[in-house]
Design an enzyme around this catalytic site. Sequence first.
Site, PDB file in Angstrom:
ATOM      1  N   LYS A 203       0.843  -1.200   0.000  1.00 51.19           N
ATOM      2  CA  LYS A 203       0.000   0.000   0.000  1.00 51.19           C
ATOM      3  C   LYS A 203       0.885   1.259   0.000  1.00 51.19           C
ATOM      4  CE  LYS A 203      -3.526  -2.722  -0.090  1.00 51.19           C
ATOM      5  NZ  LYS A 203      -4.248  -3.329   1.021  1.00 51.19           N
TER       6      LYS A 203
HETATM    7  C1  LIG Z   1      -5.198  -4.404   1.607  1.00 47.06           C
HETATM    8  C2  LIG Z   1      -6.686  -4.340   1.613  1.00 47.06           C
HETATM    9  C3  LIG Z   1      -7.479  -4.588   2.752  1.00 47.06           C
HETATM   10  C4  LIG Z   1      -6.960  -5.163   4.034  1.00 47.06           C
HETATM   11  O1  LIG Z   1      -5.837  -4.653   4.525  1.00 47.06           O
HETATM   12  P1  LIG Z   1      -4.828  -5.515   5.430  1.00 47.06           P
HETATM   13  O2  LIG Z   1      -4.051  -4.447   6.107  1.00 47.06           O
HETATM   14  O3  LIG Z   1      -4.014  -6.355   4.501  1.00 47.06           O
HETATM   15  O4  LIG Z   1      -5.638  -6.337   6.388  1.00 47.06           O
HETATM   16  C5  LIG Z   1      -8.840  -4.381   2.669  1.00 47.06           C
HETATM   17  N1  LIG Z   1      -9.416  -3.982   1.529  1.00 47.06           N
HETATM   18  C6  LIG Z   1      -8.716  -3.769   0.407  1.00 47.06           C
HETATM   19  C7  LIG Z   1      -9.418  -3.322  -0.817  1.00 47.06           C
HETATM   20  C8  LIG Z   1      -7.331  -3.963   0.407  1.00 47.06           C
HETATM   21  O5  LIG Z   1      -6.641  -3.777  -0.728  1.00 47.06           O
END
Ligand SMILES: *Cc1c(COP(=O)(O)O)cnc(C)c1O
EC number: 2.6.1.92
Length: 406
Positions: A203
């Site tokens: 991210k």
């Molecule tokens: C990465 C992601 C999540 C969850 O995040 P984590 O920190 O990996 O638990 C939820 N929704 C979307 C669309 C994501 O890309």
Amino acid sequence: MICLVQTSNDQLAILGGQPTRSELLPYGRQWIDDTDIESVIQTLKSPFLTQGPRIKEFENSVAQYVGAKYAVSFSNGTAALHGACFAAGIGEGDEVITTPMTFAASANCVRYCGGTVVFADIESDTYNIDKFKIKSLLTPKTKAIIPVDFTGQPADMDEIMELARDRNLVVIEDAAHSLGADYKGRKVGSIADMTMFSFHPVKHVTTGEGGIITTNSLEYYEKLLLFRSHGITRDKDLLEHKNEGDWYYEMHELGFNYRITDIQAALGSSQLSKLDGFVARRKAIAQQYNEAFAMNATLITPFQKSDRESSWHLYIIQLKLDELKVGRKEVFDALRKENIGVNVHYLPVHYHPYYKNLGYEKGIADVAETLYQGIISLPLFPAMLDSDIQDVVNAVEKVLGYYRRT
Ligand SMILES: *Cc1c(COP(=O)(O)O)cnc(C)c1O
């Protein structure tokens, strides 16, 4: 050694040719520098590894960046979504509308609370949840809407907020892809009732694992704090028994231990100071892809609405399967053999066996299901070099050129 087969640069690697590059280029990756490392080391030497001052500092920086009053960090984005569903009061018998074109966690958080997931199909141009489909799926049982800012482009938040306001629904924006994105001149993070960001290493900024909810509501803020820490409170005003002494606490809700650590929060604060630069680089890479592929008749580049600015978590090409002799799988495999770490985002959530076994059937989201056949995510992360971008472009042209119908 004698080469029996003549290979040229144009021969696909999957057919025995030279790969476009010698090492695999991942689709996403963190960018950690020495100041990030130094801030983590400082925290390791400090009195608090968790439940210390770095957490509040990080939360304040995120809240300030997105323009929200409050922020509550969590051990990951999925836990944060779980907290938001708890704060929204979602439970058995409640329906929550979300998109099938997302990571499973956007829907799973509803299930953690016993709610029913309702999948609304997506728009064929932005791939975001379709506000008209949401409207057609509203029932007296609808409790909340979870739009996802897919790939980093904000969903139609004004219209979604209006649908919700008229019916007293809670809107939880899954902004795991859209930290740093703009919607009609505002940063994502203060538009919905609650907004979730993830700090997974692919991210925009990372804490290793981590997530956060931003909100302008004091009520949600307090519920999120409680939920993150076992449902335990020490707030004198809330305690049933007030005179037990300073050690005393009470558990008022069935919460979880979903806390982030100070070590992670220190990394997060350091990373956040570089967010604007990261987003700018992501935009520039997306722009280069757009220009490189503008004339390619075998693919469709991402469509952007003019009143919002994506923060470009993902760059997705849509193959024009009619123009190709093969399907997505063959193109994908060939690109991987060129050492381009392409990916697919996502398998529609209702296709997962868990949801299939709950009774969700193919055909409930035509646009998402058709789109899924032809999508490929290209590598996109700020630390990519210009030569990496060129490798991706060369490999895509090479593979699609080879498989193109003539
Ligand atoms: C990465 C992601 C999540 C969850 O995040 P984590 O920190 O990996 O638990 C939820 N929704 C979307 C669309 C994501 O890309």
